[in-house]
Design an enzyme around this catalytic site. Structure first.
Site, short mmCIF file in Angstrom:
data_model
loop_
_atom_site.label_atom_id
_atom_site.label_comp_id
_atom_site.label_asym_id
_atom_site.label_seq_id
_atom_site.Cartn_x
_atom_site.Cartn_y
_atom_site.Cartn_z
N GLY A 1 -21.29 34.33 55.65
CA GLY A 1 -19.96 33.92 55.19
C GLY A 1 -19.46 34.88 54.13
CB ALA A 2 -19.68 36.20 51.32
CG HIS A 3 -15.48 35.46 55.59
ND1 HIS A 3 -16.69 35.67 56.21
CD2 HIS A 3 -14.84 34.52 56.33
CE1 HIS A 3 -16.77 34.89 57.28
NE2 HIS A 3 -15.66 34.18 57.37
CB ALA A 4 -11.17 32.83 52.41
NE ARG B 1 -15.13 30.66 55.34
CZ ARG B 1 -14.57 30.07 56.38
NH1 ARG B 1 -15.24 29.95 57.49
NH2 ARG B 1 -13.32 29.69 56.31
#
Ligand code: TYD
Length: 139
Positions: free
Chosen positions: A55-58, A103
């Site tokens: 994840g580590a993005h939107a 997230r």
């Protein structure tokens, strides 16, 4: 509401139907019935090494349902102000992730399958991958 104004409190667990008999269970998912949008893409994360996170993005517009198809993992949602961590460990629950949520998915159990139902096709331009840019977008 505008996509970027959603908060973690708008992201709920959905309890899916489970059709049970002695030979096991079935969970059926249909567009606009159990799933609150039309599915355009399905993908799944698997063989995630112990200790790794994803994840580590939107997303600007993408809506998703995240399901533990097998095993367990934790999904942490962040709207720029509030955070919420949900453990997924049953294939008859789905976490509805609205647009504009940072997230992180972590603590994958061995053999976990993270099944994602998405409202759109893959589009790199829909991602925000920089956390500072995400905070600026939300505020
Ligand atoms: P990414 O969404 O960043 O994965 P995660 O959030 O699980 O860490 O995607 C990783 C790579 O896979 C990236 O190069 C884009 C590619 N990808 C596709 O080509 N199609 C897809 O549907 C997805 C989800 C990713």
């Amino acid at each position: 509401m505008k996509n970027k104004n959603f908060t973690v409190f708008d992201c709920h667990l959905i309890h899916f139907p489970k059709i049970h008999n002695r030979a096991g269970n079935i969970t059926p998912l249909q567009n606009n019935i159990e799933i609150p949008f039309a599915i355009q893409r399905v993908y799944y994360l698997y063989d995630v090494p112990g200790g790794e996170s994803r994840g580590a993005h939107a997303h600007r517009t993408l809506e998703q349902i995240i399901i533990a198809g097998s095993g367990s993992f934790d999904v942490t949602l962040d709207d720029g102000k509030n955070k919420k961590t949900v453990q997924l460990n049953r294939p008859y629950f789905g976490l509805h992730v609205l647009p504009g949520m940072w997230r992180d998915i972590s603590n994958f159990s061995s053999g976990a399958i993270c099944l994602v139902l998405a409202s759109g096709k893959y589009n790199a331009a829909d991602y925000i991958r920089d956390y500072e840019e995400f905070k600026a977008y939300k505020n």
